[in-house]
Design a protein around this motif. Sequence first.
Motif, PDB file in Angstrom:
ATOM      1  N   GLU A   1      -3.679  -4.304  -6.349  1.00 57.22           N
ATOM      2  CA  GLU A   1      -2.992  -5.565  -6.628  1.00 57.22           C
ATOM      3  C   GLU A   1      -1.936  -5.869  -5.567  1.00 57.22           C
ATOM      4  O   GLU A   1      -1.703  -7.031  -5.220  1.00 57.22           O
ATOM      5  N   LEU A   2      -1.304  -4.840  -5.057  1.00 62.02           N
ATOM      6  CA  LEU A   2      -0.230  -5.016  -4.073  1.00 62.02           C
ATOM      7  C   LEU A   2      -0.765  -5.458  -2.706  1.00 62.02           C
ATOM      8  O   LEU A   2      -0.106  -6.220  -1.991  1.00 62.02           O
ATOM      9  N   MET A   3      -1.972  -4.998  -2.340  1.00 63.18           N
ATOM     10  CA  MET A   3      -2.510  -5.251  -1.000  1.00 63.18           C
ATOM     11  C   MET A   3      -3.499  -6.403  -0.941  1.00 63.18           C
ATOM     12  O   MET A   3      -3.797  -6.913   0.147  1.00 63.18           O
ATOM     13  N   LYS A   4      -4.022  -6.836  -2.057  1.00 64.93           N
ATOM     14  CA  LYS A   4      -5.116  -7.820  -2.073  1.00 64.93           C
ATOM     15  C   LYS A   4      -4.770  -9.086  -1.279  1.00 64.93           C
ATOM     16  O   LYS A   4      -3.756  -9.750  -1.562  1.00 64.93           O
ATOM     17  N   PHE A   5      -5.561  -9.394  -0.280  1.00 63.76           N
ATOM     18  CA  PHE A   5      -5.435 -10.585   0.559  1.00 63.76           C
ATOM     19  C   PHE A   5      -4.134 -10.636   1.362  1.00 63.76           C
ATOM     20  O   PHE A   5      -3.812 -11.671   1.946  1.00 63.76           O
ATOM     21  N   ASN A   6      -3.376  -9.543   1.379  1.00 64.29           N
ATOM     22  CA  ASN A   6      -2.069  -9.553   2.038  1.00 64.29           C
ATOM     23  C   ASN A   6      -2.153  -8.775   3.354  1.00 64.29           C
ATOM     24  O   ASN A   6      -2.150  -7.542   3.355  1.00 64.29           O
ATOM     25  N   ILE A   7      -2.195  -9.497   4.457  1.00 66.81           N
ATOM     26  CA  ILE A   7      -2.347  -8.852   5.765  1.00 66.81           C
ATOM     27  C   ILE A   7      -1.142  -7.987   6.112  1.00 66.81           C
ATOM     28  O   ILE A   7      -1.273  -6.956   6.797  1.00 66.81           O
ATOM     29  N   ASP A   8       0.047  -8.382   5.635  1.00 66.16           N
ATOM     30  CA  ASP A   8       1.251  -7.583   5.880  1.00 66.16           C
ATOM     31  C   ASP A   8       1.154  -6.224   5.192  1.00 66.16           C
ATOM     32  O   ASP A   8       1.634  -5.208   5.729  1.00 66.16           O
ATOM     33  N   ALA A   9       0.545  -6.199   4.008  1.00 59.49           N
ATOM     34  CA  ALA A   9       0.394  -4.937   3.280  1.00 59.49           C
ATOM     35  C   ALA A   9      -0.554  -3.997   4.029  1.00 59.49           C
ATOM     36  O   ALA A   9      -0.292  -2.789   4.131  1.00 59.49           O
ATOM     37  N   PHE A  10      -1.644  -4.541   4.584  1.00 66.05           N
ATOM     38  CA  PHE A  10      -2.568  -3.699   5.339  1.00 66.05           C
ATOM     39  C   PHE A  10      -1.921  -3.191   6.625  1.00 66.05           C
ATOM     40  O   PHE A  10      -2.204  -2.073   7.068  1.00 66.05           O
ATOM     41  N   LYS A  11      -1.067  -4.001   7.202  1.00 66.60           N
ATOM     42  CA  LYS A  11      -0.345  -3.561   8.402  1.00 66.60           C
ATOM     43  C   LYS A  11       0.603  -2.420   8.058  1.00 66.60           C
ATOM     44  O   LYS A  11       0.704  -1.429   8.800  1.00 66.60           O
ATOM     45  N   ARG A  12       1.298  -2.532   6.927  1.00 67.93           N
ATOM     46  CA  ARG A  12       2.188  -1.459   6.463  1.00 67.93           C
ATOM     47  C   ARG A  12       1.386  -0.204   6.136  1.00 67.93           C
ATOM     48  O   ARG A  12       1.841   0.912   6.396  1.00 67.93           O
TER      49      ARG A  12
END
Length: 728
Positions: A519-530
Motif C-alpha cells: 500500500e505504501l509503494m503502489k504507483f509511487n515512484i518516490d517510494a521505489f526510489k527510497r
Amino acid sequence: MLTLLKERDKQAKWNGIPLLLQKLYENSHPNSDFSQCQSILKEISPLLSMEAMAFVTEERKSAQESTFPNTYTFDLFGGVDVSDVWVLLYGMLYLVSVTCCSCLFLFSFVQTEGVTKRLAERNDFVLFLFTLMTNKKTFLQTATLIEDILGVKKEMIQLEDIPSLSSLVSSFDQQQLANFCRILAVTISELDTGSDDKHTLLAKNAQQKKNLGPSRAEINQATLLNIPGFIERLCKLATRKVSETAGASSFLQELEEWYTWLDNALVIDALMRVADEETEQSSTVFPVMRARYESGLANTSTRNQLPQSMKIMHEIMYKLEVLYVLCVLLMGRQRNQVHKMIAEFRLIPGLNNLFDKLIWRKHSASALVLHGHNQNCDCSPDITLKIQFLRLLQSFSDHHENKYLLLNSQELNELSAISLKANIPEVEAVVNTDRNLVCDGKRGLLTRLLQVMKKEPAESSFRFWQARAVESFLRGATSYADQMFLLKRGLLEHILYCIVDSECKSRDVLQSYFDLLGELMKFNIDAFKRFNKYINTDEKFQIFLNQINSSLVDSNMLVRCITLSLDRFESQSDIKVAEVLSECRLLSYMSQMSMRMSFLFRLINIIHVQTLTQENVSCLNTSLVILMLARRKDKLPFYLRTLQEMEYTKKYPGFILNNFHSLLRFWQQHYLNKDKDSTCLENSSCISFSYWKETVSILLSPDRTSPCAIVSYIDEAYMDIDREFTEE
C-alpha cells in the motif's frame, strides 16, 4: 424420612443443606411465607460463598466433590432447580429473587460446566436475569452469572427480547455500563463455528444462502444503536482519564503486581459484595474468606492502597470491554452510522490524549503474567489494551474518509501542502474533514503510532497489529499525499529493516509488513526510489526476495503492487520515472517475463476452490491482475500458452489450467453476488470492476477456438472443468 435425612446429614457432613433445600422446596408456591424463604436462602448462601472464594483465590484446579462438598451437596439435592423456580415465580419480590440469584452465582463458579449449561436451556430464565441487574447490590453477581450462561448457550439471545432494555441500560452508572459490555460482547459477535473448514469461502457462501436475513448478532447490533445515548456513553467511558491524584504514577507501577488477579477482579468484587451482605450469624465464615482474599496482598506495599490500585486496574479493564464493543459495531452493517456518532463524540481525540499516559505508557519489564497463564501468553492488561486499541484503529480507518481524524490540524495542512507541491488535486476527504473533530496537541494519533512502531522490539507481539492499523489508513483509493506523509516519517525504511535486516520469521508479522509495504509503494515512484536506496546490495535484495518467496500467500499483495506499479511506470514518459525504472532492482526483477510467469504459476498452484479463505483469496485476485494487464497489451494468449508449457515441464498436464478454470468459476459465484462489495477490488488495482468481469468471462469461454479461453489450452485427455464445488 426426615429423621433419616438428619442422621445421614450428620454422617456425611452436609451442613444441613438437604434439610434447608427441602424447606425451600416445600415453600415453592404463591402462598408461601416469603420471609421464611429469605431466611433459608441466607443460611445457604454463606456455605457456598466460602467455597466460591476458595475456588477463585487458589489454583483453580478442577472442582472435586471432596474439595467443595457444600457445592456438590447443593447440586445433588436439587438446589439449582429450586433456586431457578424461585427466581422465575417470585421475581417481583426482589429480596427473594436477589438472594436466589446470589446462590446460583456462587454455585456457578465451582460447577461452571454443569450449572451454566442447565440454566442456559431456560431462555425465559436468562431474560429474566437481566431485570435483576437494576438492583445495584447484586449487579455484579447477576452480570457475571449472565455472562457465564451466555458463554455456553447454544443459541444467541436477542437483545430486543429483554424487558425494557433501553430503560435498563439508562439506569446503569458508567461502571455498570462497562461491565455490561462484557455481556454485550457475547451478543453482538458472530458465533465462531470452531472448525477451520467452516471458515472457507465455499462454506461461508453456502451458509449465507441458508441465512437470507440478518444474523442475530447483526439484529442485536442494530438494537444497541437504537438505545438513546448509548454510543455517546461508550465514547465517554473509552476516553475517560484515570484519576490523576497524587501518587497516581506509583499506583500505575503497583498495577504490575496485580496481573495475577486481573482475570478474577470482577469476580472478587462480586464475591466480596455477597460477603458484605450476609447476616451476623455468618461472622465465623467470612473472616476466613477475607483472610484468603487479603493473603493475595502480601506482595503489595500496604493494604490500604488497594482501592486506588484496583480503581486503575478496573479502568483499564473497562476500556477493554468498551473498545471491543465499539470495534465490533464499526465492522457491522451500520458502520457508517457508528462512524458518524463516534466522530461527533470525539472518540479519536480522546484516545489521543490518553495515548502516552495510559494506552502506550511505559511500564516495568517484569514478566508477571495472569493467573492460569504462562509467561509466553500475551494476556497482561497493558498488552490486551494495546491490541484492542490497535484493532479499533484498524476498523476505524479501513476504507473510510473519517480516517483523517487520526491527524491534527497541522498534519492535515501537511497533506494539503504535499498535494500542492506535486501539482495534484487535494484529496476531497481531507478538504471535508471537520477540524473541530481532529486530534489535539503536537501529534495526531497516527503519528504517535508510527513513533512507537519504530521503537518496537523485534520480538514484540504488537508488530502485527501496528502494521495492520497503519495499513488500514492507506487502504482504499491510492493517495500519493497519504503515502508521502508516511514516507517522510521513515516508515518504508523501518519496514525494510524488519524484513531484511532483522530477518523477521513470524509469518503473521511478515504478511502484515508485506501488505503495508504494498500500500505504501503502489504507483509511487518516490517510494521505489527510497526502496532502491535502502536495498543497495545484491545480498540485501536476495534476502528480500527470499522473504517474498518463502510464502506467496503472505507476500502476494506486494507482488500485485509491484506488478501494477511497473505497468503504470512503463506507460509514462517521464525522465524521473525512466531513471528509477533503470536503477531499481525490484522493478527490473519484475520486468522479466520469466519472473512474472513464475509468480503466476505458483499463485494458481497454491490455492484450490475447497481451500479458499478470506486470507488466501487474494492470491486468486493477484493472478487475475497479472492476466488483466497482459490482456491490455494483447498478450493473454501468450501467458496461457506459457502456463500450458510450464504444466508439461512440471509433468502436470492440465492440472494448473483445470484448477484455474474452477477458481474463476468460483470467483464469478463469489464476487458477482449482489451483496458483494466490488469497490475493494477496484481500489486495490485501479482497474474497473467491469474489466475484471469481462476478463473472467473471456477466460471461461467454452469456445475452444478462442485464443483467450482457458479450455483452448487443455488437451481433451486432461479436461476436467465441470466438476461441482463441494467442501470435501
